[in-house]
Design a protein around this motif. Structure first.
Motif, PDB file in Angstrom:
ATOM      1  N   ILE A 114     -37.387  11.787  36.375  1.00  0.00           N
ATOM      2  CA  ILE A 114     -37.264  13.239  36.343  1.00  0.00           C
ATOM      3  C   ILE A 114     -38.076  13.875  37.469  1.00  0.00           C
ATOM      4  CG2 ILE A 114     -37.808  15.311  34.960  1.00  0.00           C
ATOM      5  CD1 ILE A 114     -35.443  13.762  33.832  1.00  0.00           C
ATOM      6  N   CYS A 115     -39.355  13.494  37.554  1.00  0.00           N
ATOM      7  CA  CYS A 115     -40.219  14.131  38.546  1.00  0.00           C
ATOM      8  C   CYS A 115     -41.518  13.331  38.688  1.00  0.00           C
ATOM      9  CB  CYS A 115     -40.518  15.567  38.102  1.00  0.00           C
ATOM     10  SG  CYS A 115     -41.781  16.386  39.092  1.00  0.00           S
ATOM     11  N   LYS A 116     -41.834  12.956  39.929  1.00  0.00           N
ATOM     12  CA  LYS A 116     -43.050  12.152  40.190  1.00  0.00           C
ATOM     13  C   LYS A 116     -44.310  12.940  39.828  1.00  0.00           C
ATOM     14  CE  LYS A 116     -40.356   9.117  42.393  1.00  0.00           C
ATOM     15  NZ  LYS A 116     -39.072   9.512  41.868  1.00  0.00           N
ATOM     16  N   ARG A 117     -44.235  14.225  40.044  1.00  0.00           N
ATOM     17  CA  ARG A 117     -45.401  15.060  39.723  1.00  0.00           C
ATOM     18  C   ARG A 117     -45.685  15.043  38.211  1.00  0.00           C
ATOM     19  NH1 ARG A 117     -48.393  19.380  41.887  1.00  0.00           N
ATOM     20  NH2 ARG A 117     -48.730  21.112  40.477  1.00  0.00           N
ATOM     21  N   GLU A 118     -44.642  15.016  37.428  1.00  0.00           N
ATOM     22  CA  GLU A 118     -44.822  14.943  35.975  1.00  0.00           C
ATOM     23  C   GLU A 118     -45.549  13.664  35.580  1.00  0.00           C
ATOM     24  OE1 GLU A 118     -40.756  16.235  34.271  1.00  0.00           O
ATOM     25  OE2 GLU A 118     -42.230  16.605  32.718  1.00  0.00           O
ATOM     26  N   VAL A 119     -45.213  12.572  36.251  1.00  0.00           N
ATOM     27  CA  VAL A 119     -45.883  11.294  35.966  1.00  0.00           C
ATOM     28  C   VAL A 119     -47.389  11.450  36.198  1.00  0.00           C
ATOM     29  CG1 VAL A 119     -46.148   8.898  36.738  1.00  0.00           C
ATOM     30  CG2 VAL A 119     -43.865   9.892  36.546  1.00  0.00           C
ATOM     31  N   PRO A 133     -46.689  16.869  45.408  1.00  0.00           N
ATOM     32  CA  PRO A 133     -46.477  18.321  45.474  1.00  0.00           C
ATOM     33  C   PRO A 133     -45.358  18.787  44.539  1.00  0.00           C
ATOM     34  CG  PRO A 133     -45.523  17.229  47.378  1.00  0.00           C
ATOM     35  CD  PRO A 133     -46.251  16.174  46.620  1.00  0.00           C
ATOM     36  N   VAL A 134     -45.371  20.078  44.276  1.00  0.00           N
ATOM     37  CA  VAL A 134     -44.267  20.658  43.492  1.00  0.00           C
ATOM     38  C   VAL A 134     -42.988  20.517  44.322  1.00  0.00           C
ATOM     39  CG1 VAL A 134     -43.323  22.773  42.488  1.00  0.00           C
ATOM     40  CG2 VAL A 134     -45.783  22.328  42.374  1.00  0.00           C
ATOM     41  N   THR A 135     -42.037  19.870  43.759  1.00  0.00           N
ATOM     42  CA  THR A 135     -40.747  19.740  44.438  1.00  0.00           C
ATOM     43  C   THR A 135     -39.720  20.372  43.521  1.00  0.00           C
ATOM     44  OG1 THR A 135     -41.525  17.616  45.270  1.00  0.00           O
ATOM     45  CG2 THR A 135     -39.206  18.106  45.585  1.00  0.00           C
ATOM     46  N   LYS A 136     -39.261  21.519  43.931  1.00  0.00           N
ATOM     47  CA  LYS A 136     -38.326  22.236  43.059  1.00  0.00           C
ATOM     48  C   LYS A 136     -37.100  21.375  42.811  1.00  0.00           C
ATOM     49  CE  LYS A 136     -36.376  26.750  42.369  1.00  0.00           C
ATOM     50  NZ  LYS A 136     -36.047  28.040  42.907  1.00  0.00           N
ATOM     51  N   ASN A 137     -36.792  21.184  41.543  1.00  0.00           N
ATOM     52  CA  ASN A 137     -35.615  20.379  41.227  1.00  0.00           C
ATOM     53  C   ASN A 137     -34.922  20.957  39.988  1.00  0.00           C
ATOM     54  OD1 ASN A 137     -36.451  18.834  38.681  1.00  0.00           O
ATOM     55  ND2 ASN A 137     -38.186  18.433  40.036  1.00  0.00           N
ATOM     56  N   LYS A 138     -33.805  20.367  39.645  1.00  0.00           N
ATOM     57  CA  LYS A 138     -32.991  20.939  38.556  1.00  0.00           C
ATOM     58  C   LYS A 138     -33.668  20.851  37.193  1.00  0.00           C
ATOM     59  CE  LYS A 138     -30.226  16.750  38.178  1.00  0.00           C
ATOM     60  NZ  LYS A 138     -28.915  16.138  38.180  1.00  0.00           N
ATOM     61  N   TYR A 139     -34.754  20.058  37.078  1.00  0.00           N
ATOM     62  CA  TYR A 139     -35.427  19.911  35.788  1.00  0.00           C
ATOM     63  C   TYR A 139     -36.546  20.931  35.589  1.00  0.00           C
ATOM     64  CZ  TYR A 139     -33.019  15.491  36.309  1.00  0.00           C
ATOM     65  OH  TYR A 139     -32.055  14.542  36.523  1.00  0.00           O
ATOM     66  N   CYS A 140     -36.961  21.580  36.656  1.00  0.00           N
ATOM     67  CA  CYS A 140     -38.108  22.502  36.558  1.00  0.00           C
ATOM     68  C   CYS A 140     -37.893  23.564  35.478  1.00  0.00           C
ATOM     69  CB  CYS A 140     -38.368  23.176  37.897  1.00  0.00           C
ATOM     70  SG  CYS A 140     -38.989  22.073  39.171  1.00  0.00           S
ATOM     71  N   ARG A 141     -36.693  24.050  35.372  1.00  0.00           N
ATOM     72  CA  ARG A 141     -36.419  25.153  34.450  1.00  0.00           C
ATOM     73  C   ARG A 141     -36.740  24.781  33.000  1.00  0.00           C
ATOM     74  NH1 ARG A 141     -31.592  27.968  32.879  1.00  0.00           N
ATOM     75  NH2 ARG A 141     -30.430  26.127  33.476  1.00  0.00           N
ATOM     76  N   SER A 142     -36.525  23.511  32.643  1.00  0.00           N
ATOM     77  CA  SER A 142     -36.768  23.101  31.266  1.00  0.00           C
ATOM     78  C   SER A 142     -38.042  22.275  31.125  1.00  0.00           C
ATOM     79  CB  SER A 142     -35.568  22.307  30.742  1.00  0.00           C
ATOM     80  OG  SER A 142     -35.328  21.189  31.559  1.00  0.00           O
ATOM     81  N   CYS A 143     -38.892  22.323  32.129  1.00  0.00           N
ATOM     82  CA  CYS A 143     -40.099  21.492  32.124  1.00  0.00           C
ATOM     83  C   CYS A 143     -41.286  22.235  31.509  1.00  0.00           C
ATOM     84  CB  CYS A 143     -40.429  21.067  33.549  1.00  0.00           C
ATOM     85  SG  CYS A 143     -41.942  20.097  33.672  1.00  0.00           S
ATOM     86  N   GLY A 144     -42.033  21.542  30.672  1.00  0.00           N
ATOM     87  CA  GLY A 144     -43.211  22.136  30.043  1.00  0.00           C
ATOM     88  C   GLY A 144     -44.331  22.424  31.020  1.00  0.00           C
ATOM     89  N   TYR A 145     -44.232  21.898  32.246  1.00  0.00           N
ATOM     90  CA  TYR A 145     -45.273  22.134  33.251  1.00  0.00           C
ATOM     91  C   TYR A 145     -44.921  23.266  34.208  1.00  0.00           C
ATOM     92  CZ  TYR A 145     -47.425  17.646  32.008  1.00  0.00           C
ATOM     93  OH  TYR A 145     -48.041  16.629  31.352  1.00  0.00           O
ATOM     94  N   ARG A 146     -43.826  23.941  33.956  1.00  0.00           N
ATOM     95  CA  ARG A 146     -43.382  24.886  34.978  1.00  0.00           C
ATOM     96  C   ARG A 146     -44.370  26.037  35.202  1.00  0.00           C
ATOM     97  NH1 ARG A 146     -39.878  26.301  30.840  1.00  0.00           N
ATOM     98  NH2 ARG A 146     -39.846  28.498  30.342  1.00  0.00           N
ATOM     99  N   GLU A 147     -45.050  26.454  34.118  1.00  0.00           N
ATOM    100  CA  GLU A 147     -46.077  27.508  34.278  1.00  0.00           C
ATOM    101  C   GLU A 147     -47.179  26.989  35.193  1.00  0.00           C
ATOM    102  OE1 GLU A 147     -46.479  30.675  32.900  1.00  0.00           O
ATOM    103  OE2 GLU A 147     -44.355  30.500  32.364  1.00  0.00           O
ATOM    104  N   TYR A 148     -47.541  25.754  34.956  1.00  0.00           N
ATOM    105  CA  TYR A 148     -48.623  25.114  35.711  1.00  0.00           C
ATOM    106  C   TYR A 148     -48.221  24.989  37.190  1.00  0.00           C
ATOM    107  CZ  TYR A 148     -52.071  21.511  36.918  1.00  0.00           C
ATOM    108  OH  TYR A 148     -53.079  20.805  37.504  1.00  0.00           O
ATOM    109  N   CYS A 149     -46.999  24.564  37.428  1.00  0.00           N
ATOM    110  CA  CYS A 149     -46.547  24.323  38.805  1.00  0.00           C
ATOM    111  C   CYS A 149     -46.249  25.606  39.568  1.00  0.00           C
ATOM    112  CB  CYS A 149     -45.294  23.450  38.792  1.00  0.00           C
ATOM    113  SG  CYS A 149     -45.611  21.760  38.300  1.00  0.00           S
ATOM    114  N   TYR A 150     -45.774  26.615  38.849  1.00  0.00           N
ATOM    115  CA  TYR A 150     -45.305  27.805  39.566  1.00  0.00           C
ATOM    116  C   TYR A 150     -46.171  29.024  39.305  1.00  0.00           C
ATOM    117  CZ  TYR A 150     -41.230  25.039  40.695  1.00  0.00           C
ATOM    118  OH  TYR A 150     -40.401  24.059  41.183  1.00  0.00           O
ATOM    119  N   ALA A 151     -47.386  28.823  38.736  1.00  0.00           N
ATOM    120  CA  ALA A 151     -48.265  29.966  38.448  1.00  0.00           C
ATOM    121  C   ALA A 151     -48.735  30.615  39.750  1.00  0.00           C
ATOM    122  CB  ALA A 151     -49.450  29.516  37.616  1.00  0.00           C
TER     123      ALA A 151
HETATM  124  S1  SF4 Z   1     -42.064  22.106  36.899  1.00  0.00           S
HETATM  125 FE1  SF4 Z   1     -41.971  20.022  36.076  1.00  0.00          FE
HETATM  126  S2  SF4 Z   1     -40.179  19.127  37.066  1.00  0.00           S
HETATM  127 FE2  SF4 Z   1     -40.785  20.910  38.282  1.00  0.00          FE
HETATM  128  S3  SF4 Z   1     -42.203  20.143  39.859  1.00  0.00           S
HETATM  129 FE3  SF4 Z   1     -43.448  20.805  38.113  1.00  0.00          FE
HETATM  130  S4  SF4 Z   1     -43.741  18.955  36.912  1.00  0.00           S
HETATM  131 FE4  SF4 Z   1     -42.009  18.563  38.269  1.00  0.00          FE
END
Ligand code: SF4
Length: 163
Positions: free
Chosen positions: A13-18, A145-163
């Motif tokens: 799904i996303c390396k950053r999530e790992v 790094p944050v890599t915008k992808n199709k899963y971001c919208r439903s990701c529990g980390y999106r607040e964290y990544c896009y704050a």
């Molecule tokens: S919001 Fe989730 S899927 Fe998108 S970059 Fe951050 S961790 Fe990855």
């Protein structure tokens, strides 16, 4: 952190999530779209299903054919099929290591879809490569790094990544 099927799922799904998971940074639990809760703990075929724990692996036995064990997972949507396949392949490989040959199946009842998953030599190499990469990600001092992808919208980390 021990590599397991769930981490394999995140890896696709996303390396950053790992990396975030490995640092125990908890995703937004209030987020109803949170992926892991939605896509890993779904149970639809509850009457047919039995959950089995094997080492650090937990999976569902869908059916036990004549002399073939079939393990599977029921998912709500095939949107994350590649990640689910990776997760299931990980389970199949763990069973194989223990001398148990099994096949896998992903079930998407809402889409009336069924996908067979088979462990091949090629898939084993793919899993090994993924494990090596996961170790590199986890060992890194900095997050991918944050890599915008199709899963971001439903990701529990999106607040964290896009704050
Ligand atoms: S919001 Fe989730 S899927 Fe998108 S970059 Fe951050 S961790 Fe990855």
């Amino acid at each position: 952190m021990e590599i397991n099927g769930t981490l394999m799922w995140y890896y696709k799904i996303c390396k950053r999530e790992v990396w975030l998971m490995s640092r125990n940074i908890v995703p937004d639990q209030k987020d109803t779209n949170i992926d892991i809760g939605r896509f890993i703990h779904e149970t639809v075929y509850s009457r047919k299903k039995k959950e089995i724990e094997f080492g650090n692996v937990k999976f569902d036995v869908i059916l036990n054919a004549k002399d073939e064990l079939v393990i599977g997972e029921t998912k709500k949507t095939s949107k994350f099929q590649e990640a689910s396949q990776m997760q299931l392949l990980y389970y199949l490989r763990e069973l194989k290591k223990a001398g148990i040959n099994a096949k896998g199946v992903l079930l998407y009842p809402e889409e009336r879809k069924r996908v067979e998953v088979e462990l091949t030599e090629e898939n084993i190499l793919t899993l090994e490569k993924a494990e090596d990469e996961i170790i590199l990600i986890i060992d890194s001092e900095v997050s991918p790094p944050v890599t915008k992808n199709k899963y971001c919208r439903s990701c529990g980390y999106r607040e964290y990544c896009y704050a």
